[in-house]
Design an enzyme around this catalytic site. Structure first.
Site, PDB file in Angstrom:
ATOM      1  N   THR A  50       0.825  -1.216   0.000  1.00 43.50           N
ATOM      2  CA  THR A  50       0.000   0.000   0.000  1.00 43.50           C
ATOM      3  C   THR A  50       0.857   1.262   0.000  1.00 43.50           C
ATOM      4  OG1 THR A  50      -1.742  -1.174   1.191  1.00 43.50           O
ATOM      5  CG2 THR A  50      -1.764   1.245   1.333  1.00 43.50           C
ATOM      6  N   GLU A 121      -5.466   6.057 -16.596  1.00 42.04           N
ATOM      7  CA  GLU A 121      -4.452   5.003 -16.722  1.00 42.04           C
ATOM      8  C   GLU A 121      -4.922   3.997 -17.761  1.00 42.04           C
ATOM      9  OE1 GLU A 121      -3.357   3.355 -12.894  1.00 42.04           O
ATOM     10  OE2 GLU A 121      -3.000   5.330 -12.067  1.00 42.04           O
ATOM     11  N   HIS A 249       3.852  -5.194 -14.256  1.00 44.16           N
ATOM     12  CA  HIS A 249       3.692  -3.786 -14.599  1.00 44.16           C
ATOM     13  C   HIS A 249       4.651  -3.493 -15.742  1.00 44.16           C
ATOM     14  CE1 HIS A 249       3.264   0.499 -14.469  1.00 44.16           C
ATOM     15  NE2 HIS A 249       2.344   0.403 -13.521  1.00 44.16           N
ATOM     16  N   ARG A 296      -2.705  -3.456 -19.176  1.00 46.63           N
ATOM     17  CA  ARG A 296      -1.340  -3.812 -18.792  1.00 46.63           C
ATOM     18  C   ARG A 296      -0.807  -5.101 -19.390  1.00 46.63           C
ATOM     19  NH1 ARG A 296      -1.160  -2.181 -12.561  1.00 46.63           N
ATOM     20  NH2 ARG A 296      -1.452  -0.027 -13.169  1.00 46.63           N
ATOM     21  N   HIS A 357       4.116  -7.448 -10.402  1.00 47.68           N
ATOM     22  CA  HIS A 357       3.512  -6.299  -9.728  1.00 47.68           C
ATOM     23  C   HIS A 357       2.315  -6.655  -8.868  1.00 47.68           C
ATOM     24  CE1 HIS A 357       2.400  -2.095  -9.283  1.00 47.68           C
ATOM     25  NE2 HIS A 357       1.228  -2.301  -9.831  1.00 47.68           N
ATOM     26  N   ARG A 392      -6.127  -7.371 -13.889  1.00 48.43           N
ATOM     27  CA  ARG A 392      -6.695  -6.242 -13.123  1.00 48.43           C
ATOM     28  C   ARG A 392      -6.591  -4.942 -13.904  1.00 48.43           C
ATOM     29  NH1 ARG A 392      -4.190  -2.383  -9.228  1.00 48.43           N
ATOM     30  NH2 ARG A 392      -2.247  -3.254 -10.017  1.00 48.43           N
ATOM     31  N   SER A 397      -7.172  -1.908  -7.390  1.00 49.46           N
ATOM     32  CA  SER A 397      -6.798  -2.771  -6.273  1.00 49.46           C
ATOM     33  C   SER A 397      -7.072  -2.108  -4.926  1.00 49.46           C
ATOM     34  CB  SER A 397      -5.315  -3.114  -6.400  1.00 49.46           C
ATOM     35  OG  SER A 397      -4.850  -3.642  -5.214  1.00 49.46           O
TER      36      SER A 397
HETATM   37  P1  FAD Z   1      -0.355  -4.746   1.643  1.00 49.56           P
HETATM   38  O1  FAD Z   1      -0.521  -3.299   1.531  1.00 49.56           O
HETATM   39  O2  FAD Z   1       0.716  -5.367   0.870  1.00 49.56           O
HETATM   40  O3  FAD Z   1      -0.142  -5.098   3.170  1.00 49.56           O
HETATM   41  C1  FAD Z   1       0.210  -6.415   3.552  1.00 49.56           C
HETATM   42  C2  FAD Z   1       0.539  -6.411   5.030  1.00 49.56           C
HETATM   43  O4  FAD Z   1       0.616  -7.742   5.504  1.00 49.56           O
HETATM   44  C3  FAD Z   1       1.869  -5.768   5.367  1.00 49.56           C
HETATM   45  O5  FAD Z   1       1.704  -4.986   6.516  1.00 49.56           O
HETATM   46  C4  FAD Z   1       2.774  -6.964   5.679  1.00 49.56           C
HETATM   47  O6  FAD Z   1       3.824  -6.669   6.552  1.00 49.56           O
HETATM   48  C5  FAD Z   1       1.773  -7.890   6.313  1.00 49.56           C
HETATM   49  N1  FAD Z   1       2.146  -9.301   6.302  1.00 49.56           N
HETATM   50  C6  FAD Z   1       2.362 -10.090   5.232  1.00 49.56           C
HETATM   51  N2  FAD Z   1       2.675 -11.334   5.635  1.00 49.56           N
HETATM   52  C7  FAD Z   1       2.645 -11.329   6.989  1.00 49.56           C
HETATM   53  C8  FAD Z   1       2.886 -12.300   7.992  1.00 49.56           C
HETATM   54  N3  FAD Z   1       3.238 -13.562   7.705  1.00 49.56           N
HETATM   55  N4  FAD Z   1       2.764 -11.940   9.294  1.00 49.56           N
HETATM   56  C9  FAD Z   1       2.447 -10.662   9.636  1.00 49.56           C
HETATM   57  N5  FAD Z   1       2.215  -9.697   8.723  1.00 49.56           N
HETATM   58  C10 FAD Z   1       2.307 -10.039   7.419  1.00 49.56           C
HETATM   59  N6  FAD Z   1      -2.999  -0.376  -6.629  1.00 49.56           N
HETATM   60  C11 FAD Z   1      -3.885   0.589  -6.957  1.00 49.56           C
HETATM   61  O7  FAD Z   1      -5.098   0.385  -6.872  1.00 49.56           O
HETATM   62  N7  FAD Z   1      -3.424   1.819  -7.358  1.00 49.56           N
HETATM   63  C12 FAD Z   1      -2.107   2.114  -7.468  1.00 49.56           C
HETATM   64  O8  FAD Z   1      -1.748   3.225  -7.810  1.00 49.56           O
HETATM   65  C13 FAD Z   1      -1.174   1.102  -7.160  1.00 49.56           C
HETATM   66  N8  FAD Z   1       0.145   1.335  -7.287  1.00 49.56           N
HETATM   67  C14 FAD Z   1       1.020   0.382  -6.879  1.00 49.56           C
HETATM   68  C15 FAD Z   1       2.382   0.660  -6.916  1.00 49.56           C
HETATM   69  C16 FAD Z   1       3.285  -0.259  -6.426  1.00 49.56           C
HETATM   70  C17 FAD Z   1       4.753   0.046  -6.467  1.00 49.56           C
HETATM   71  C18 FAD Z   1       2.826  -1.490  -5.902  1.00 49.56           C
HETATM   72  C19 FAD Z   1       3.793  -2.487  -5.355  1.00 49.56           C
HETATM   73  C20 FAD Z   1       1.479  -1.786  -5.901  1.00 49.56           C
HETATM   74  C21 FAD Z   1       0.571  -0.861  -6.383  1.00 49.56           C
HETATM   75  N9  FAD Z   1      -0.791  -1.121  -6.368  1.00 49.56           N
HETATM   76  C22 FAD Z   1      -1.675  -0.142  -6.715  1.00 49.56           C
HETATM   77  C23 FAD Z   1      -1.306  -2.354  -5.783  1.00 49.56           C
HETATM   78  C24 FAD Z   1      -1.750  -2.061  -4.343  1.00 49.56           C
HETATM   79  O9  FAD Z   1      -0.848  -1.169  -3.754  1.00 49.56           O
HETATM   80  C25 FAD Z   1      -1.816  -3.309  -3.497  1.00 49.56           C
HETATM   81  O10 FAD Z   1      -2.509  -4.314  -4.174  1.00 49.56           O
HETATM   82  C26 FAD Z   1      -2.533  -3.015  -2.196  1.00 49.56           C
HETATM   83  O11 FAD Z   1      -1.921  -1.942  -1.552  1.00 49.56           O
HETATM   84  C27 FAD Z   1      -2.534  -4.242  -1.312  1.00 49.56           C
HETATM   85  O12 FAD Z   1      -3.027  -3.875  -0.060  1.00 49.56           O
HETATM   86  P2  FAD Z   1      -3.180  -4.989   1.056  1.00 49.56           P
HETATM   87  O13 FAD Z   1      -3.716  -4.302   2.255  1.00 49.56           O
HETATM   88  O14 FAD Z   1      -3.931  -6.128   0.513  1.00 49.56           O
HETATM   89  O15 FAD Z   1      -1.697  -5.519   1.299  1.00 49.56           O
HETATM   90  C1  SIN Z   2       0.682   2.709 -11.288  1.00 51.00           C
HETATM   91  O1  SIN Z   2       0.730   3.789 -10.724  1.00 51.00           O
HETATM   92  O2  SIN Z   2       1.015   2.535 -12.461  1.00 51.00           O
HETATM   93  C2  SIN Z   2       0.211   1.529 -10.527  1.00 51.00           C
HETATM   94  C3  SIN Z   2      -1.251   1.476 -10.570  1.00 51.00           C
HETATM   95  C4  SIN Z   2      -1.768   0.124 -10.191  1.00 51.00           C
HETATM   96  O3  SIN Z   2      -1.009  -0.820  -9.978  1.00 51.00           O
HETATM   97  O4  SIN Z   2      -2.987   0.004 -10.136  1.00 51.00           O
END
Ligand code: FAD
Ligand code: SIN
Length: 524
Positions: A50, A121, A249, A296, A357, A392, A397
């Protein structure tokens, strides 16, 4: 060893875990009822996928846009495999969730006239991405963490690593994927600072553990993204699906030593940037009529094809047509990063390459975020809701995580009244294990696994490569199993154990899907 009891156990501190924890805790707080919500996170609460989200969060927020259009774009990107009911509910509930995020303190950029500055996008037919510069995820996490940290009903356990979720299996009962009434009673959790493995008992557990990017050599995901939640759920015999749909990505900054690879947001192409080959020729028109803003899967495959033909390691992204003020205003993070390595975006092309990604599949959930194991919910990237289908749509996301954490919250506050803490759960037993003093065995196996997935289960696959991958992975499975069963628990051993399950699940799913669809492309 100690035992902790918490009404709600939230594993993960990204957008899914944080927003869920806050809603649950605050709901009971407002009612004057004392409940406990415990967030465990394997490093610091701020570290997550995130935090790195750049482009923004998709939702219909202006009058000229429509739900039907966002739904259509999502379905087209998903290449026929989205669950339409899920697409509709996510799109239609998105504006309300965005409003809540704003009320919790998240800032999104506005134009001079006071409207939200909506970006575009790939795959979107309209400008509908709310963003905060190019650091949207960090801004969302900041606002949520501030709420969560100060909440009296929430306890955050940083540097706590969930090893396995607890089910009847730990009471000595046989549990298979077909067992209908499997239940989750909490999790075994390693306190990384003390080395103790604690039993955390809960009435409801939420998996919010994020993605799997670290299963590949090059990824935009930070080191926490090792698929732990999906692997834990798999071992506990939950239903897992759509693992073959790993999104690459198209535009990670080419710098082979970076882990994670630095992302050049798709919003940069949304603002006009185009891909060029080494001769400076734009090439996307050969692949799709939407050119650089095709979805993508198409853009990543086009780059892969250009690289295979030319033998080069990267292509270029040309953002020189974007005004300097716009670059600095909308993309300060990208602008500064490029400048730090000697690239002036107003003059220089950016070397880019696709990188792993996002995982579209994961732990199957229904529309209330319930998994096939009772008392176990999942949301965010580790879950498979049906929204993304085979691919996606950009920026769908973060919004999916919000919509589903809200749904999990609604169901969970009802369910928790009926659930009890389970008695007689045994403590973690590590008799007979020893400290592994050859870490090289773990690190080398991890690199091998990443190499296998990158080379054989990447953007373009073939039956032969997948077969080769499975046979190589078997060896890693056996070696890592030996390490896991004979050694004192460490995070690196557990992550290897999880990554090997992820690698297996991705490869097996890819083998079973014979046709090319969305992100799963089989070379002819
Ligand atoms: P995360 O945010 O990954 O959080 C996972 C958590 O689980 C972390 O705190 C981690 O430490 C914890 N965890 C994992 N395993 C364990 C364990 N065994 N024990 C304890 N804790 C654990 N999506 C969009 O919609 N828009 C965007 O602009 C976008 N840009 C992106 C850019 C980048 C560089 C990346 C990498 C992703 C991007 N995405 C984007 C995708 C999006 O960010 C993620 O899919 C989303 O943030 C996932 O959120 P989450 O809460 O599911 O997991
Ligand atoms: C990006 O900013 O290109 C990432 C967006 C996404 O993964 O949804």
């Amino acid at each position: 060893m100690s035992q902790l009891k918490t009404d709600f156990l939230v594993i993960g501190s990204g957008i899914a875990g944080l927003s869920y924890a806050y809603k649950v805790a605050d709901y009971f707080h407002q009612k004057g009822e004392k409940i406990t919500v415990t967030i465990i996170t394997k490093t610091h609460e701020e570290e997550s996928n995130t935090k790195y989200a750049q482009g923004g969060i998709a939702a219909v927020t202006k009058g000229t846009d429509s739900f039907e259009s966002h739904i259509k774009d999502t379905l087209i990107a998903g290449d026929g495999l989205c669950d339409e009911e899920v697409v509709r509910l996510v799109v239609e509930e998105a504006p309300e969730r965005i409003q809540e995020l704003i009320e919790l303190g998240t800032k999104f950029d506005k134009t001079a006239t006071g409207d939200y500055d909506l970006a575009k996008e790939g795959g979107h037919s309209d400008h509908r991405i709310l963003h905060y510069k190019d650091v949207t995820g960090n801004e969302i996490a900041r606002a949520l963490i501030q709420k969560v940290e100060n909440h009296p009903n929430i306890k955050i356990l940083n540097h706590h690593f969930a090893i396995d979720i607890i089910t009847q299996h730990h009471l000595g009962e046989k549990v298979t994927r077909a067992t209908p009434d499997k239940k989750c009673f909490g999790a075994y959790v390693l306190n990384r600072k003390t080395g103790a493995i604690n039993t955390v008992l809960s009435k409801i557990t939420l998996l919010a553990t994020g993605g799997i990017g670290q299963a590949y050599l090059s990824t935009t995901n930070p080191p926490i993204a090792t698929g732990d939640g999906i692997a834990m759920a798999y071992r506990a015999k939950a239903q897992i699906n759509n693992m073959e749909f790993v999104q690459f990505h198209p535009t990670a900054l080419y710098n082979p030593t970076d882990n994670p690879a630095f992302l050049i947001s798709e919003a940069v192409r949304g603002a006009g940037a185009i891909l060029r080959d080494h001769k400076g020729k734009a090439f996307m028109e050969k692949y799709d009529k939407r050119k650089d803003l095709a979805s993508r899967d198409i853009v990543a495959r086009a780059i892969d094809s250009e690289l295979k033909k030319s033998g080069n390691h990267f292509v270029y992204l040309d953002a020189t047509m974007i005004e300097k003020e716009k670059l600095q205003e909308h993309f300060p993070n990208i602008y500064d990063k490029c400048l730090s390595i000697g690239l002036d975006l107003t003059k220089d092309y950016i070397p880019v390459v696709p990188a792993a990604h996002y995982l579209c599949g994961g732990v199957n959930v229904n529309t209330q975020a319930q998994t096939s194991i009772q008392q176990l919910y999942a949301c965010g990237e580790c879950s498979n809701t049906g929204l993304h289908g085979a691919n996606r749509l950009a920026s769908n996301s973060l919004i999916e995580a919000l919509v589903y954490s809200h749904r999990a919250f609604n169901k969970g506050i009802e369910e928790v009244k009926h659930n009890r803490f389970q008695d007689n759960i045994p403590d973690w037993d590590d008799t007979g294990t020893r400290i592994e003093n050859e870490e090289i065995l773990v690190t080398q196996a991890r690199i091998e696994l990443q190499t296998i997935l990158s080379d054989y289960v990447g953007i373009v696959r073939s039956e032969k490569r997948l077969k080769r991958a499975i046979s190589r992975l078997k060896l890693i499975f056996n070696e890592s199993e030996e390490l896991y069963t004979q050694s004192k628990i460490t995070v690196s051993i557990c992550e290897l154990r999880n990554l090997r399950s992820i690698a297996y699940l991705v490869t097996k799913a890819a083998q079973s899907r014979k046709e090319s669809v969305g992100l799963h492309y089989i070379a002819k």
